[in-house]
Enzyme design. Sequence first.
Site, mmCIF file in Angstrom:
data_model
loop_
_atom_site.group_PDB
_atom_site.id
_atom_site.type_symbol
_atom_site.label_atom_id
_atom_site.label_comp_id
_atom_site.label_asym_id
_atom_site.label_seq_id
_atom_site.Cartn_x
_atom_site.Cartn_y
_atom_site.Cartn_z
ATOM 1 N N GLY A 88 0.814 -1.220 0.000
ATOM 2 C CA GLY A 88 0.000 0.000 0.000
ATOM 3 C C GLY A 88 0.845 1.267 0.000
ATOM 4 O O GLY A 88 2.074 1.214 0.054
ATOM 5 N N VAL A 107 1.172 3.587 2.329
ATOM 6 C CA VAL A 107 1.939 3.763 3.570
ATOM 7 C C VAL A 107 2.971 2.647 3.731
ATOM 8 O O VAL A 107 4.122 2.897 4.093
ATOM 9 C CB VAL A 107 0.997 3.805 4.802
ATOM 10 C CG1 VAL A 107 1.794 3.831 6.099
ATOM 11 C CG2 VAL A 107 0.069 5.017 4.729
ATOM 12 N N GLN A 122 -6.382 18.220 2.678
ATOM 13 C CA GLN A 122 -5.738 16.905 2.746
ATOM 14 C C GLN A 122 -5.644 16.238 1.375
ATOM 15 O O GLN A 122 -6.626 16.161 0.633
ATOM 16 C CB GLN A 122 -6.508 16.011 3.732
ATOM 17 C CG GLN A 122 -6.484 16.568 5.145
ATOM 18 C CD GLN A 122 -7.184 15.694 6.185
ATOM 19 O OE1 GLN A 122 -7.817 16.235 7.084
ATOM 20 N NE2 GLN A 122 -7.078 14.389 6.100
ATOM 21 N N SER A 150 -3.624 10.960 -1.265
ATOM 22 C CA SER A 150 -2.895 9.779 -0.783
ATOM 23 C C SER A 150 -3.298 9.423 0.642
ATOM 24 O O SER A 150 -3.040 8.301 1.090
ATOM 25 C CB SER A 150 -1.383 9.987 -0.875
ATOM 26 O OG SER A 150 -1.014 11.141 -0.145
ATOM 27 N N GLY A 151 -3.948 10.346 1.343
ATOM 28 C CA GLY A 151 -4.513 10.018 2.655
ATOM 29 C C GLY A 151 -5.570 8.929 2.545
ATOM 30 O O GLY A 151 -5.906 8.274 3.534
ATOM 31 N N SER A 170 -1.757 -10.430 -3.286
ATOM 32 C CA SER A 170 -0.409 -9.889 -3.540
ATOM 33 C C SER A 170 0.700 -10.881 -3.218
ATOM 34 O O SER A 170 1.871 -10.598 -3.501
ATOM 35 C CB SER A 170 -0.179 -8.635 -2.698
ATOM 36 O OG SER A 170 -1.141 -7.681 -2.962
ATOM 37 N N CYS A 227 -3.009 11.109 10.126
ATOM 38 C CA CYS A 227 -1.979 11.917 9.456
ATOM 39 C C CYS A 227 -2.110 13.412 9.760
ATOM 40 O O CYS A 227 -1.114 14.094 10.012
ATOM 41 C CB CYS A 227 -2.002 11.672 7.957
ATOM 42 S SG CYS A 227 -3.641 11.419 7.274
ATOM 43 N N HIS A 268 -0.304 17.082 3.215
ATOM 44 C CA HIS A 268 -1.472 17.721 3.827
ATOM 45 C C HIS A 268 -1.090 19.132 4.279
ATOM 46 O O HIS A 268 0.004 19.343 4.827
ATOM 47 C CB HIS A 268 -1.916 16.953 5.073
ATOM 48 C CG HIS A 268 -2.578 15.634 4.800
ATOM 49 N ND1 HIS A 268 -2.837 15.143 3.529
ATOM 50 C CD2 HIS A 268 -3.073 14.705 5.664
ATOM 51 C CE1 HIS A 268 -3.444 13.967 3.637
ATOM 52 N NE2 HIS A 268 -3.593 13.682 4.909
ATOM 53 N N ASN A 275 2.054 13.491 4.250
ATOM 54 C CA ASN A 275 1.164 12.650 5.072
ATOM 55 C C ASN A 275 1.596 11.188 5.082
ATOM 56 O O ASN A 275 1.301 10.459 6.033
ATOM 57 C CB ASN A 275 -0.282 12.752 4.579
ATOM 58 C CG ASN A 275 -0.419 12.495 3.094
ATOM 59 O OD1 ASN A 275 0.072 13.277 2.278
ATOM 60 N ND2 ASN A 275 -1.052 11.400 2.736
HETATM 61 N N1 NAP Z 1 -2.398 7.271 3.654
HETATM 62 C C1 NAP Z 1 -2.159 7.981 4.734
HETATM 63 O O1 NAP Z 1 -1.757 9.163 4.681
HETATM 64 C C2 NAP Z 1 -2.369 7.377 6.087
HETATM 65 C C3 NAP Z 1 -1.946 8.087 7.201
HETATM 66 C C4 NAP Z 1 -2.122 7.522 8.466
HETATM 67 C C5 NAP Z 1 -2.709 6.296 8.582
HETATM 68 N N2 NAP Z 1 -3.124 5.621 7.465
HETATM 69 C C6 NAP Z 1 -3.733 4.310 7.652
HETATM 70 O O2 NAP Z 1 -2.889 3.303 7.133
HETATM 71 C C7 NAP Z 1 -3.666 2.225 6.627
HETATM 72 C C8 NAP Z 1 -3.262 1.911 5.188
HETATM 73 O O3 NAP Z 1 -3.384 3.052 4.408
HETATM 74 P P1 NAP Z 1 -2.813 3.168 2.920
HETATM 75 O O4 NAP Z 1 -3.031 4.578 2.572
HETATM 76 O O5 NAP Z 1 -1.450 2.590 2.778
HETATM 77 O O6 NAP Z 1 -3.852 2.195 2.100
HETATM 78 P P2 NAP Z 1 -3.663 1.434 0.713
HETATM 79 O O7 NAP Z 1 -2.710 2.144 -0.171
HETATM 80 O O8 NAP Z 1 -5.032 1.196 0.220
HETATM 81 O O9 NAP Z 1 -2.991 0.025 1.121
HETATM 82 C C9 NAP Z 1 -3.691 -0.960 1.841
HETATM 83 C C10 NAP Z 1 -2.761 -2.098 2.176
HETATM 84 O O10 NAP Z 1 -3.486 -3.025 2.994
HETATM 85 C C11 NAP Z 1 -3.376 -4.335 2.425
HETATM 86 N N3 NAP Z 1 -4.545 -5.155 2.683
HETATM 87 C C12 NAP Z 1 -5.835 -4.913 2.342
HETATM 88 N N4 NAP Z 1 -6.619 -5.936 2.699
HETATM 89 C C13 NAP Z 1 -5.817 -6.866 3.277
HETATM 90 C C14 NAP Z 1 -6.025 -8.146 3.837
HETATM 91 N N5 NAP Z 1 -7.234 -8.716 3.871
HETATM 92 N N6 NAP Z 1 -4.949 -8.802 4.351
HETATM 93 C C15 NAP Z 1 -3.723 -8.270 4.308
HETATM 94 N N7 NAP Z 1 -3.449 -7.052 3.783
HETATM 95 C C16 NAP Z 1 -4.492 -6.359 3.269
HETATM 96 C C17 NAP Z 1 -3.218 -4.078 0.948
HETATM 97 O O11 NAP Z 1 -2.668 -5.236 0.338
HETATM 98 P P3 NAP Z 1 -3.103 -5.697 -1.145
HETATM 99 O O12 NAP Z 1 -2.323 -4.824 -2.085
HETATM 100 O O13 NAP Z 1 -2.700 -7.125 -1.164
HETATM 101 O O14 NAP Z 1 -4.592 -5.484 -1.246
HETATM 102 C C18 NAP Z 1 -2.267 -2.884 0.966
HETATM 103 O O15 NAP Z 1 -0.955 -3.329 1.168
HETATM 104 C C19 NAP Z 1 -5.116 2.631 6.813
HETATM 105 O O16 NAP Z 1 -5.560 2.102 8.041
HETATM 106 C C20 NAP Z 1 -5.040 4.129 6.913
HETATM 107 O O17 NAP Z 1 -6.108 4.682 7.647
HETATM 108 C C21 NAP Z 1 -2.951 6.122 6.234
#
Ligand code: NAP
Length: 341
Positions: A12, A14, A158, A161-162, A40, A131, A243, A316
Amino acid sequence: MGYKVAVVGATGAVGREMLTTLAERDFPATEVVALASEKSAGTEVSYGEEKTLKVQNLATYDFKGTDIALFSAGGSISEKYAPIAAAAGCVAIDNSSHFRMDPDVPLVVPEVNAGAVAKYGKRNIIANPNCSTAQLVVALKPLHDLAQIKRVVVSTYQSVSGAGKEGMDELFTQTRAIYVNDPVENTQFTKQIAFNVIPHIDKFMDDGSTKEEWKMTSEVKKILDPAIELVAMCVRVPVFIGHAEAVFIETEDSLSVEEARDAMQDFPGLVVVDHRADEGYVTPQECAGEDAVYVSRVRKDPTVKNGLIFWCVSDNLRKGAALNAVQIAETLVKNHLEKAA
Ligand SMILES: NC(=O)c1ccc[n+]([C@@H]2O[C@H](COP(=O)([O-])OP(=O)(O)OC[C@H]3O[C@@H](n4cnc5c(N)ncnc54)[C@H](OP(=O)(O)O)[C@@H]3O)[C@@H](O)[C@H]2O)c1
């Protein structure tokens, strides 16, 4: 000696940044494991400039022997797997919102409350804030120490990518569709995000605020000071990474612009760029890929007794997520885990 580290959500937005950050900061890892969903498993992700890691399926991974797991795969995955990792003796550092308000789980931004890490042992879980909260508390902490903040009003801008990698794809796809006159579809955001702004992040609460806005209030209270009153308006904007926040504070004691700037400039992780000229402030586009929280446009708020206004931007995916999680892991290793690094 070093540590076995797992990154959950490694494919993902992050998770990839976590792998980059671990490598960049030379985290004392003997082994790094990339975990994601079954779909994956077997694919590869980069770890540092030269190495790649084969992604493993989280559902079948045995956390025994893993010292630290950085979770960023969403709240429901953390809810299920962080306690499994914790029960196997692994410390889970969680990026989702699931455990943040649990009184037995410390919520940590190391520059602000590194000492809270000491309480990790109750559940073997440490939470990373939202974030928009992480960058805000870094900017508020030196001002709170100096003049005691009573009230904060914050408007956020924001980036997509959040909302993860699919949020970034949606901005790209919609922008392209508009240029070539294709139909515009929105699946990740409630309205079109290309060439638009959306005053709605996460679900609505009973009082008309959104959960994103509630998170900022409750997380600032937990990390910094429960006495601080905070109201937020959180807005999604068509920016890929970074952000921005317009912050209005009221303090108990008076605080000059110069005192505020000096205190913020001296604070770890905070950089003040504040010249009243075209290039004298930082924008999200300029902070992408950077670790620091940047503060600009510091000035007096003439409408209240002790008021100050400033602009704050940060990447972020870095300070808002991956970097903060890795800094928590560094604090844990340095002060609390037994293995010598
Ligand atoms: N983006 C930000 O700025 C930010 C900031 C703070 C906190 N967060 C938090 O961080 C988390 C991830 O955010 P992100 O932005 O990186 O999301 P993302 O780009 O959508 O990535 C999601 C990740 O979770 C994995 N995943 C989904 N379903 C799964 C499952 N059943 N088993 C194992 N892995 C699974 C995905 O793997 P696959 O590729 O295999 O589906 C991918 O690696 C969220 O909780 C979000 O709230 C994000």
